[in-house]
Enzyme design. Structure first.
Site, PDB file in Angstrom:
ATOM      1  CG  ASP A  10      57.219  15.594  82.613  1.00 26.38           C
ATOM      2  OD1 ASP A  10      56.602  15.139  81.393  1.00 26.38           O
ATOM      3  OD2 ASP A  10      57.956  16.606  82.010  1.00 26.38           O
ATOM      4  CG  ASP A 116      60.925  13.944  81.881  1.00 25.16           C
ATOM      5  OD1 ASP A 116      59.820  12.856  80.941  1.00 25.16           O
ATOM      6  OD2 ASP A 116      60.662  14.777  81.669  1.00 25.16           O
ATOM      7  CD  GLU A 117      55.714  11.162  81.054  1.00 19.56           C
ATOM      8  OE1 GLU A 117      54.529  11.840  81.462  1.00 19.56           O
ATOM      9  OE2 GLU A 117      56.156  10.906  79.925  1.00 19.56           O
TER      10      GLU A 117
END
Ligand code: TTP
Ligand code: MG
Length: 366
Positions: A10, A116-117
């Site tokens: 993340d 974003d992960e």
């Protein structure tokens, strides 16, 4: 059977980290990415804030006007004001794609879980030590190529990897597991037990409050309940929770990302109760959502959901599930209209509160 090793990556303060990188004049300062604060009168929300700004109490989803107040308050104490920057979603999407490409270079099984992960299956590394080395390389490559940092968690399943990646942010690498199965189980349980129940994905503010009322605060406290008790309290989710608090999770990585819903919402420039205006905005939002649905590759939807937020931030969602799947714009718009009607009269809005935000989405996509 081959031992599972899962990593969760993340990015740290993702949107804000990119802006900090691209605007060297703000380096080291508190940075807030989100709606225009308009000197405290802005009406949107914070997308994210970097860690400096979080020290002021600024975080995702906070009204931007509040963020402005917090920044002014800090300034009065002699601290630097936060820099407020608009959201450049296209830029963050491009960076996201580059990061995902880096990740795909290290594992053939990757779930891109959000902008974003990502989860990576590192079982083929064969040991936690080797998995750790792989993750160190990923972090290094992201740092060198993108000049921003990621936090990674490694564990025997997605649940543990996700909680681990969050446990030492920013720039963390947290390993919860062992090549020995019994040791691994023990490490996982010991890691989870002291955590607040909110750390378990799926436990939101409401469930948390319910358990707090019963003096249940930590994961260890939650373990007092039998599977049956949790089922009685929470239904099917209770059974899942029983497994989760013991660190057990067999969910597979979803390599193809399937959206659960397609929707859009709009915060009005001014709170309003003007029905003509509200209907016209509803129509535009429906058109946008329908266009995105048409382009999505999905054939049909069955549920239409409306969100209304009033000026005082009281928020309602109302859903209509149709008896059969549909794919027509007319039915969609008609259902959205039916859902909004009660909010325009006494039924759902007895005190004539003006609207602040309107949102529509389609669900049960097929
Ligand atoms: P997160 O990973 O939840 O947050 P983050 O990367 O900013 O910070 P952290 O270091 O705690 O991981 O979300 C990723 C991005 O998604 C975030 O940078 C901005 C966006 N976002 C929103 O726009 N609104 C939100 O409410 C949240 C939670 C995130
Ligand atoms: Mg993040």
């Amino acid at each position: 059977m081959i031992m599972r090793i899962i990593a969760h990556l993340d990015m740290d303060a993702f949107f804000a980290a990119i802006e900090e990188r691209d605007n060297p004049q703000f380096k080291g300062l508190p940075i807030v990415v989100g709606a225009d604060p308009k000197g405290g009168r802005g009406r949107g929300i914070v997308s994210t804030a970097n860690y400096k700004a979080r020290e002021y109490g600024i975080r995702s989803a906070l009204p931007i006007s509040k963020a402005w107040l917090f920044s002014e308050e800090a300034a009065r104490k002699g601290k630097p004001r936060a820099a407020f920057l608009p959201v450049d979603f296209d830029k963050y999407s491009r960076v996201s794609e580059e990061i995902m490409a880096i990740i795909h270079g290290y594992s053939s099984v990757v779930e891109e879980a959000s902008i974003d992960e990502a989860y990576l299956d590192l079982s083929l590394a064969g040991s936690y030590e080797r998995a750790k080395e792989v993750c160190e390389k990923i972090k290094k490559e992201i740092k060198e190529k993108e000049r921003i940092t990621a936090s990674i968690g490694i564990g025997p399943n997605k649940l543990i990897a996700k909680i681990a990646s969050d446990s030492q942010k920013p720039d963390g690498l947290t390993i919860i597991g062992s090549d020995d199965e019994t040791t691994c189980r023990e490490l996982v349980e010991r890691f989870l037990e002291p955590l607040s129940i909110r750390k378990i994905p799926g436990i939101g503010p409401k469930t948390e409050a319910r358990f707090h009322a019963l003096e249940i605060k930590t994961v260890k406290d939650l373990k007092k309940f039998s599977r049956k008790q949790l089922e009685e309290m929470l239904g099917k989710w209770g059974i899942e929770l029983y497994e989760k608090v013991r660190g057990r999770d067999e969910s597979p990585l979803q390599e193809v990302w399937i959206p659960k819903s397609i929707g859009e919402q709009e915060t009005f420039e001014k709170d309003t109760l003007n029905a003509d205006f509200i209907f016209s905005r509803l129509k535009v939002i429906c058109q946008n959502v329908f266009r995105r649905f048409s382009e999505s590759g999905f054939q049909s939807f069955r549920t239409v959901t409306l969100t209304v937020r009033f000026a005082d931030f009281q928020t309602f969602t109302r859903s209509q599930t149709l008896s059969a799947p549909t794919n027509t714009a007319q039915i969609f718009q008609f259902e959205a209209m039916k859902l909004i009607m009660p909010f325009l009269d006494r039924r759902q809005n007895p005190r004539n509160k003006p609207f602040r935000l309107l949102g529509v989405r389609v669900e049960k996509l097929e």
